[in-house]
Scaffold this motif. Sequence first.
Motif, short mmCIF file in Angstrom:
data_model
loop_
_atom_site.label_atom_id
_atom_site.label_comp_id
_atom_site.label_asym_id
_atom_site.label_seq_id
_atom_site.Cartn_x
_atom_site.Cartn_y
_atom_site.Cartn_z
N VAL A 137 0.84 -1.20 0.00
CA VAL A 137 0.00 0.00 0.00
C VAL A 137 0.87 1.26 0.00
O VAL A 137 0.64 2.21 -0.77
CB VAL A 137 -0.95 0.00 1.22
CG1 VAL A 137 -1.70 1.32 1.32
CG2 VAL A 137 -1.95 -1.16 1.09
N ILE A 138 1.88 1.23 0.88
CA ILE A 138 2.78 2.40 0.94
C ILE A 138 3.50 2.60 -0.38
O ILE A 138 3.62 3.72 -0.88
CB ILE A 138 3.78 2.22 2.09
CG1 ILE A 138 3.06 2.23 3.45
CG2 ILE A 138 4.85 3.31 2.07
CD1 ILE A 138 3.93 1.89 4.63
N ALA A 139 3.98 1.47 -0.96
CA ALA A 139 4.69 1.56 -2.24
C ALA A 139 3.78 2.10 -3.33
O ALA A 139 4.20 2.92 -4.17
CB ALA A 139 5.23 0.19 -2.63
N GLY A 140 2.48 1.65 -3.32
CA GLY A 140 1.54 2.16 -4.31
C GLY A 140 1.32 3.66 -4.18
O GLY A 140 1.29 4.39 -5.17
N LEU A 141 1.14 4.11 -2.92
CA LEU A 141 0.95 5.54 -2.70
C LEU A 141 2.18 6.34 -3.13
O LEU A 141 2.06 7.42 -3.73
CB LEU A 141 0.64 5.79 -1.22
CG LEU A 141 -0.71 5.24 -0.72
CD1 LEU A 141 -0.82 5.41 0.80
CD2 LEU A 141 -1.87 5.94 -1.42
N SER A 181 4.90 9.85 -6.80
CA SER A 181 6.06 10.07 -7.66
C SER A 181 5.64 10.39 -9.09
O SER A 181 6.19 11.30 -9.73
CB SER A 181 6.96 8.82 -7.66
OG SER A 181 7.43 8.55 -6.36
N LEU A 182 4.64 9.64 -9.59
CA LEU A 182 4.16 9.90 -10.94
C LEU A 182 3.55 11.29 -11.05
O LEU A 182 3.76 11.99 -12.07
CB LEU A 182 3.12 8.84 -11.33
CG LEU A 182 3.66 7.41 -11.55
CD1 LEU A 182 2.52 6.44 -11.78
CD2 LEU A 182 4.61 7.39 -12.74
N ALA A 183 2.80 11.71 -10.01
CA ALA A 183 2.20 13.05 -10.03
C ALA A 183 3.28 14.14 -10.05
O ALA A 183 3.19 15.12 -10.80
CB ALA A 183 1.28 13.23 -8.82
N LEU A 205 4.04 16.78 -13.02
CA LEU A 205 4.05 18.22 -12.77
C LEU A 205 5.36 18.83 -13.24
O LEU A 205 5.37 19.90 -13.90
CB LEU A 205 3.84 18.48 -11.28
CG LEU A 205 3.90 19.95 -10.83
CD1 LEU A 205 2.79 20.76 -11.51
CD2 LEU A 205 3.77 20.06 -9.30
N ARG A 206 6.47 18.16 -12.92
CA ARG A 206 7.78 18.68 -13.34
C ARG A 206 7.91 18.66 -14.87
O ARG A 206 8.49 19.58 -15.46
CB ARG A 206 8.89 17.85 -12.71
CG ARG A 206 9.04 18.07 -11.21
CD ARG A 206 10.17 17.23 -10.64
NE ARG A 206 10.36 17.48 -9.22
CZ ARG A 206 11.23 16.82 -8.44
NH1 ARG A 206 11.97 15.86 -8.99
NH2 ARG A 206 11.34 17.10 -7.17
N TYR A 207 7.33 17.62 -15.49
CA TYR A 207 7.39 17.56 -16.94
C TYR A 207 6.63 18.73 -17.56
O TYR A 207 7.11 19.36 -18.52
CB TYR A 207 6.80 16.22 -17.40
CG TYR A 207 6.69 16.09 -18.90
CD1 TYR A 207 7.82 15.85 -19.68
CD2 TYR A 207 5.45 16.24 -19.53
CE1 TYR A 207 7.72 15.73 -21.06
CE2 TYR A 207 5.35 16.13 -20.91
CZ TYR A 207 6.49 15.88 -21.67
OH TYR A 207 6.38 15.79 -23.04
N ARG A 208 5.46 19.00 -17.01
CA ARG A 208 4.69 20.13 -17.54
C ARG A 208 5.43 21.45 -17.35
O ARG A 208 5.42 22.31 -18.24
CB ARG A 208 3.33 20.19 -16.84
CG ARG A 208 2.38 19.07 -17.25
CD ARG A 208 1.06 19.20 -16.54
NE ARG A 208 0.10 18.19 -17.00
CZ ARG A 208 -1.14 18.08 -16.52
NH1 ARG A 208 -1.56 18.91 -15.56
NH2 ARG A 208 -1.94 17.15 -16.99
#
Length: 659
Positions: free
Chosen positions: A417-421, A426-428, A432-435
Motif C-alpha cells: 500500500v505504501i509503495a503504491g501511494l 512520484s508519478l504526479a 508536474l515537473r514535466y509540464r
Amino acid sequence: MKQYFVHIIHIIYCALWCLVLALPARAQHVVDDRRLPDSLQRVLAKAGPLKDQTEALFGLSDYYSTRDTTKALDYARQALDRSKQDAYLSAIAHFYLAGVYFEFNPDRSQEEYLYAEKQLAKFPQPEALVYRSRAWNNYGALEQRRDNTRGYIDILINKALPLAQQAGDSTRVALNYHNIGLVLLNMGDYGRALQYFPRAIAIMEANTTVYADLADAYVLSARASLLQGKSAMAKPLLDKARKVLTPNPDSPYWPLYYAVEGAYYRAVGDRAKAHQSLAQGLILADRMQDRFEKRSLLYEQFNLYKDEKNYTAARNLLQQGLALEASFPLSKNKRQWLYDLAETEKQAGNMEAAFTWMRQYALLSDSIHANQTNTEIARLEAQFRTTEKEKQILTLEHEKKIDARDRKFQVLLLLSVIAGLLLIASLAVMRLRYRQRMAARREEEHQAELEKKNYAALMDGQEQERQRMARDLHDGLGCQLSAVKLNLSRINAESAREAQSLQLVTDQLDQSIRELRWISRNMMPESLLTLGLTDALKDLCGSVMSAQLRVVYNAYHIDAALPLSTQTMIYRMIQEIISNAVKHAGASVILLQCSQEEDRFFITVEDNGKGFDPATVQSGGIGLKNIRNRVEYFKGSLVIESSPEGTIINIELNVASAT
C-alpha cells in the motif's frame, strides 16, 4: 608355518605398489645462487627504503632456510620487526617465517602460512596473489608430509593454481603444474604426471631467465618416464637437466638428479654407471644434509644390489633407510621399507628374520588401517551429529516460518500500500515537473522566436533606412553636385590663374562626388540589388584592392534565388570582416571563399595580417559582435583562429532558418 608365511608374502606382494618417495614442492630458484647472500647484505648495508630493506631480509631468510635454520629464523624475525608499521610487508614477513619453520615445526609453519594468506587477501596487487599461491602450495606440501596427498593436490588445483593464473604470473603457473605432476608421481599416476611436467617445462623454457626449477622438472619427468618403462625418454631429459645445473656444482638439485640418473642406468643394465651416479648423489646428500634425497638414493641403491642378488648389501641399505624413516611422518613409506626387508631376508634364506620384519609390517599395516578406520568412523559420527542438528534446526525453522508467515503477509500488504501511494505521488510529481519543463521550454522558444523576429525587423529597418539614405544621397545630393560641376565647366576663365583655380574647385567637386557614390554604394550596393550576391561580393573585393592589398575571391554554387534580406546580411558580414582585415590587421593578402550546399552556406576568410585575440575583441568590438549576432540569427557557427601570422575565420550558416 612356512607355508602360511609364504602365502602371506604372496598376498602382500600383489597388493603393494612401487615405492615413490614424496618430494617437497620447491619455490623458484636461480641456477647459481652462491653470490646471492653478499648482494643482499650490500642492500642491507645501505640506508634504503623500508621495502628494499625488508625484501633483502626476506631473500636472506629464504636462502638460509635450507642451509642454516638459525640464520634463516634471525633474518625472518628482523623482517617481521621492521615491517610492523606496514601491513602488507608484515604479511609477507609471516610467509617467510613459515618457510623457516617448514622443516622442523610443521604445525607452526602451517599456522604462519594460513595467517599470511589471510592478511594478503586484503591486497589486490598481483604480487600479493603470487604470495598467496605460494602460501597455499607450501601449506599443501606439509599436508602431503602428513600423508594427506589428496588434500595437497586439491589445494594445488583449487587454490594455488587459480591464484597464480589470476596474478598473470606464468612462472608461478609453471611451478604449480610442476608440483601437480610431482604429487601425481608420488601417487603412482605416472601417465597423468607426464601430462603436467611438459606444461611446466614449456613455460619455463620460454622464460628469458633459466631457473633451477627447470632442471627439477626435467629430472622428475625422467623419473616418471622410467617408472612407466620408457627408458629412452629419460636420457634426453637428464641431459637437459645436467646442462642447466652444471654452472652451480653446489645446487641442492644435484642429489635428485643423481638418484634418477642411477635409476636410468639400472633400467638400461649399466650397473657400474648406476653405482657411480648413486654414490655421487649420496656424497652430495650427506654434505648438504638432505635427508629427503638421501632416502631416495638409498632406495635406488637397494634396488641395484637386489638386482645383483647382493642381499647383504641390500639389507644394510634398507636398515639405513628404515633408521632414516624415523624422522619422516609418512608411515606408508616405512611400511614399504619393512616389506622390502622381509623380502630381502626371504631371498637370502633368513626365514626367521623375514618373518620378524613381516610381522612388524603387518602390525604397522593394521595400525594404519585402524587409524584410517577410526578417522572414517569419527567423520561419519560427526556427519551424523551434524545431520541430527540440522534436522532440529529445520524443525524449529519450519515452526518459525509458520508463525512468521502471517506477520510477513501483513507487513508485505502494508508495504505494498505504501509503495503504491509512493508510486502515485512520484508519478504526479514527475508529471508536474514535466509540464513545468515543457512550459519553460515553450517560453524559451517563444522568446527566441521574438528575439529573432525583432532582430530581423531591426535588420530590415536598418537596410531600408540605408536604401533610403543611399537613394537620397545618390539621387538628391549626387545630382546637385553633378549640376554644380556642369555649371562650373561652362564658366570661361579670363586668365590662367582663374582657370587654375576653377580647375582646383572642379577636382575637389569630383572627389566629393566619388566619395558620395562610395558611401552610397556601401550603404546599399547597387550590384546586390541588380546582379545578386556573387557579383556584389566580387565588386566589394575589387573596390578594396590596391597596390598594397591583393584580394582573391572564389564562389561556388551560390543560389541566386536566396532572399534579398539573406544576401544582404551575408554581404554585411563579409564586408565587416574584410574591413577589419584592412583597417586593423594591416593585411596585404586576403582570401575569400563562399560556397553553398543546399541549405548550408559556408564562408571562409583568411588574411596574413598581424592577428588579434578573439577573447578581448569579443567584449568590446562592435563589428565582431554584429557578425556573431547575424551568425546566431542564421543558427550557424563561427570559428576564429588567429595568430601573429594571420587570421582564419570560418562561418557556417543555415540559410533555410532565415526564410
